[in-house]
Each structure stands twice: as C-alpha cells, then as structure tokens.
Scaffold this active site. Structure first.
Site, mmCIF file in Angstrom:
data_model
loop_
_atom_site.group_PDB
_atom_site.id
_atom_site.type_symbol
_atom_site.label_atom_id
_atom_site.label_comp_id
_atom_site.label_asym_id
_atom_site.label_seq_id
_atom_site.Cartn_x
_atom_site.Cartn_y
_atom_site.Cartn_z
ATOM 1 N N SER A 191 45.695 88.893 100.671
ATOM 2 C CA SER A 191 45.607 88.300 99.335
ATOM 3 C C SER A 191 44.865 86.965 99.295
ATOM 4 C CB SER A 191 47.002 88.147 98.735
ATOM 5 O OG SER A 191 47.818 87.360 99.571
ATOM 6 N N HIS A 219 46.561 94.697 96.493
ATOM 7 C CA HIS A 219 45.151 94.433 96.171
ATOM 8 C C HIS A 219 44.224 95.590 96.529
ATOM 9 C CE1 HIS A 219 46.088 90.262 95.186
ATOM 10 N NE2 HIS A 219 46.885 90.277 96.232
ATOM 11 N N LYS A 250 48.743 94.098 89.070
ATOM 12 C CA LYS A 250 47.387 93.627 89.370
ATOM 13 C C LYS A 250 46.371 94.563 88.719
ATOM 14 C CE LYS A 250 48.930 90.535 92.785
ATOM 15 N NZ LYS A 250 49.987 90.494 93.780
HETATM 16 C C1 LIG Z 1 51.126 89.802 94.134
HETATM 17 C C2 LIG Z 1 51.649 90.354 95.392
HETATM 18 C C3 LIG Z 1 52.975 90.763 95.517
HETATM 19 C C4 LIG Z 1 53.992 90.509 94.443
HETATM 20 O O1 LIG Z 1 53.792 91.314 93.359
HETATM 21 P P1 LIG Z 1 54.327 90.907 91.896
HETATM 22 O O2 LIG Z 1 54.247 92.188 91.178
HETATM 23 O O3 LIG Z 1 53.409 89.865 91.372
HETATM 24 O O4 LIG Z 1 55.724 90.414 92.054
HETATM 25 C C5 LIG Z 1 53.353 91.373 96.695
HETATM 26 N N1 LIG Z 1 52.492 91.547 97.714
HETATM 27 C C6 LIG Z 1 51.206 91.124 97.650
HETATM 28 C C7 LIG Z 1 50.299 91.340 98.813
HETATM 29 C C8 LIG Z 1 50.750 90.504 96.488
HETATM 30 O O5 LIG Z 1 49.496 90.064 96.417
#
Ligand SMILES: *Cc1c(COP(=O)(O)O)cnc(C)c1O
Length: 403
Positions: A191, A219, A250
C-alpha cells in the site's frame, strides 16, 4: 473536569501530539482531514472552494458515483431501509448479504465468502481467530497496519520477513517447529510502495513448509490481472491462495471487507470470528453497491485498460523526470523525498497548484523513506495527468530534487 489536569503518560502523549499538529498547522504543512466538498468528473474534487485533481484516491477504476452502482444502493434502501436487525448471526442477515458473498466467491473463484464491516476489522478478526498462542505467523515487514495488529492480537509467535524477501521468509519457516500451525501473510500490492508480492515463490514456500497462505488484495482487486480479478490472475495461477482477503472500500466504492475461500474455512469464520458475531451487519445500501461494483468491473473492461494506460504514463513520466518511484508497477506511485520535511514541502507546493497529493512520513514508512504517495485512476484524463506531472516536476525542481 479539565482534560489536562492530571500529569500521566496519557496526558503527556496527548500534549506531545498536540504540539506536533499545532506546529505543522502554523507552518501550513498540515494536510490531513481535509474535507472534499464535491466529487466532480475526471477524478476532480472541490476542496476549500478550489477545483483540484485528485491524486490520492483508491477508486482505481473510477467507480465512485457510477450510475449503476448508485441505483443498486438506492433500490436496496427502498427495499430494506438504511440499517439491519443487528448482527449477521442473529437477525442481521439480509438476502443482499448472501448475494454479495456469492458474487465475491464467483469473482474470486472460490467456494464461498464472508463479509465484515471494514477491511481493517476483517484482518484483525480473521487472523486472531485462526491463530493463537503457540502458532506462528509470518508477515512481510511492510504489510498493512491491520495485518500487524491482527498478528499481535492473535498472541501467536510473530515473525516478520524482509520486504518481499523470499530467502528470508524461507529461513524463518525452516526455523519454526514442524508441528505447529503456520500462517504466511502479505499484501498483494503493497500500500505504500505499489510493488507486487512474489506470489509464485510464496506459494511454493507455503506448500513446502505446510503453512497457510493469506493475501490481502486491498489494492489488487480491479487492478491486477487481465480482467481485474486480482493477483492470481496476474501471475496466471489458479486457486492457490487459502485465505483471499480484500476490502470493499477501494476499487469497490463501498465499505467493508471480505474473505473468500473454502467452505470449511468460511463456516469456521461465520461461527468463530468475533467481528462477525458481535458487530452489526453491513448496511443494505453498501452491500448492494459492493455487489453491483464487482459486476461492473467485469462488464466494463475498458476501465482497466484506461487504468493500465494511465499508470504507465504516470510512472514512466515521473521516472523520466528523474524521480525515484521505488519498484512500483501499479497505480500507487511513491515519489521518494527522504526526510519528512521534504515530503511535506513537496505536497504543499503541489496542493498550492491544485494537485491533490499526500505525504507519507515516518512512522508509516521507515525513517529516511518519506515520500509523496500519488495514485492514478481510470477516471483521470491523460492531459490532466500530464499537467499534474508538470506541477510535481516544477515543485521538485524548485526544491533541488530533480534537474
Ligand atoms: C485499506 C487497507 C485495509 C483496510 O481496509 P478498510 O476497508 O479501509 O478498513 C487493509 N489492508 C490493506 C492492504 C489496505 O490498504
């Protein structure tokens, strides 16, 4: 009672943070918690009355506001209202939850799937309910915070391997007792760096050392693979990940998290993971929006084509200007600055020119590795990307980062 009336560790922590935030604000270097006033076409937003290009969004395929997805959410509100009757296990399950889980299972080519109300909570509850004292978890050094927290919460032996270093991972696996449960866990696309885990090698190692494999696809869903189904498709591998975790916040423009996998695993989580049992179900609108979004990804493949073209343009352009973008191959593009101050200064200069980017500083990344972290999406127009890169270049040049 005055909040600061007593002097102890907690009040000192609060005072120290306040001092840091105040000092950033005074120097016009505080970029967090800015409210978007309006979402506009072509990945633009209105912030503080100004129209800015959004280069910090996770909506990789530009699905936020998609008419089909909005419609699905509205229909769900009309049918079910805005909340549920509680937790999934008791009265909270709606048919739309089951539909969503079936859609995810089909998308990820697994037997079934389970959903939770956030990605963060998904990692906490899944890791801590599968692993416990005496077990071993192996986690990439730059895995997401929710994975780290899940590992710590589990009480298992916690081993961290150097970033994407499969030799180091093998050494750690070799040293663990043969007869304990083992779980290897990593982000698919990291990330902060945008690079991709070495899936073929990690699969080989987990087989060899009899460990489970969990991959966090926050991602990579909608981003990797020919049709956007994720990391297994990217490497041309079939169903090789035991625990396929992902978020609904996302590329999928909703909120929530999921795990897709074998029926036995998901059944265990439905009865043994505390966030499923003790926290309310996803609201109907968000479940319906997520359900529709997975279908839109497959129905509109041109979005992924645009994302790939935009990613190539953005990374290639910044590299040719002389910026260090680390090993990214995806829509997450770090622009390495070094110190926290430099990352914040570059951000400030870009935002002043209406390019919305954000800095990532320590402790979120290693000290000395502070950066601007820019993202590009399918919704950006290539001429806007060209302009944004020029803004970043002029700012970097003024700061002596590039020639
Ligand atoms: C954003 C993210 C999360 C958390 O997800 P949310 O739905 O925002 O709580 C978990 N793992 C990774 C790798 C992320 O980038």
């Amino acid at each position: 009672m005055d909040f600061h009336s007593t002097d102890n560790n907690s009040t000192r922590r609060i005072a120290a943070l306040k001092q840091r935030v105040d000092s950033l604000r005074e120097n016009d270097l505080y970029f967090y918690n800015q409210a978007v006033e309006e979402m506009l076409p072509d990945a633009k937003v209105r912030v503080r009355g100004r129209i800015m290009g959004m280069y910090a969004s996770y909506s990789y395929l530009g699905l936020v506001g998609h008419p089909r997805i909005n419609e699905a959410a509205k229909r769900a509100v009309d049918k079910f209202g805005t909340g549920t009757n509680g937790v999934r296990t008791l009265a909270g399950t709606l048919t739309i939850h089951n539909e969503l889980e079936e859609t995810i299972a089909n998308f990820k080519h697994t037997e079934t799937a389970i959903t939770y109300t956030s990605g963060y909570v998904t990692n906490l509850t899944v890791i801590s309910s599968l692993m416990g004292r005496g077990d071993y978890v192996f986690s990439d050094k730059i895995n997401h915070a929710s994975i780290v927290d899940g590992c710590l919460m589990s009480g298992a032996e916690f081993r961290r391997f150097r970033h994407n270093d499969m030799e180091h991972l093998e050494g750690l696996l070799k040293n663990a007792p043969a007869d304990v449960s083992k779980l290897v866990i990593a982000d698919s696309v990291f990330s902060m760096d945008g690079d991709i885990i070495d899936l073929p090698k990690i699969v080989e190692l987990t087989k060899k050392y009899n460990a489970w494999l969990m991959i966090d696809e926050a991602h990579s869903v909608g981003v990797l693979g020919k049709t956007g189904t994720g990391i297994e498709e990217h490497f041309g591998m079939g169903d090789v990940i035991d625990i396929k975790m992902g978020t609904l916040s996302k590329t999928i423009p909703s909120v929530g998290g999921y795990v897709a996998g074998k029926k036995e695993l998901i059944d265990f989580l439905r009865h043994g993971s505390r966030a499923y049992i003790f926290s309310a179900a996803l609201p109907p609108a968000q479940a319906a929006a997520a359900n529709e979004a997975f279908k839109v990804i497959l129905d509109e493949p041109e979005r992924l084509d645009r994302l790939n073209a935009n990613t190539k343009q953005f990374i290639g352009g910044l590299k040719s200007m002389g910026f260090d973008t680390l090993l990214t191959e995806t829509a997450i593009v770090p622009v390495l600055c070094g110190t926290d101050e430099k990352a914040m200064e570059l951000t400030k200069r870009c935002q002043q020119q209406d390019v919305f980017v954000l800095p990532v500083v320590s402790p979120a990344v290693q000290e000395g590795m502070s950066r601007l972290r820019a993202t590009v999406t399918a919704a950006h127009d290539p001429s806007d990307i060209e302009h944004a890169m020029d803004v970043i270049y002029q700012a970097g040049k003024a700061m002596g980062m590039v020639k």
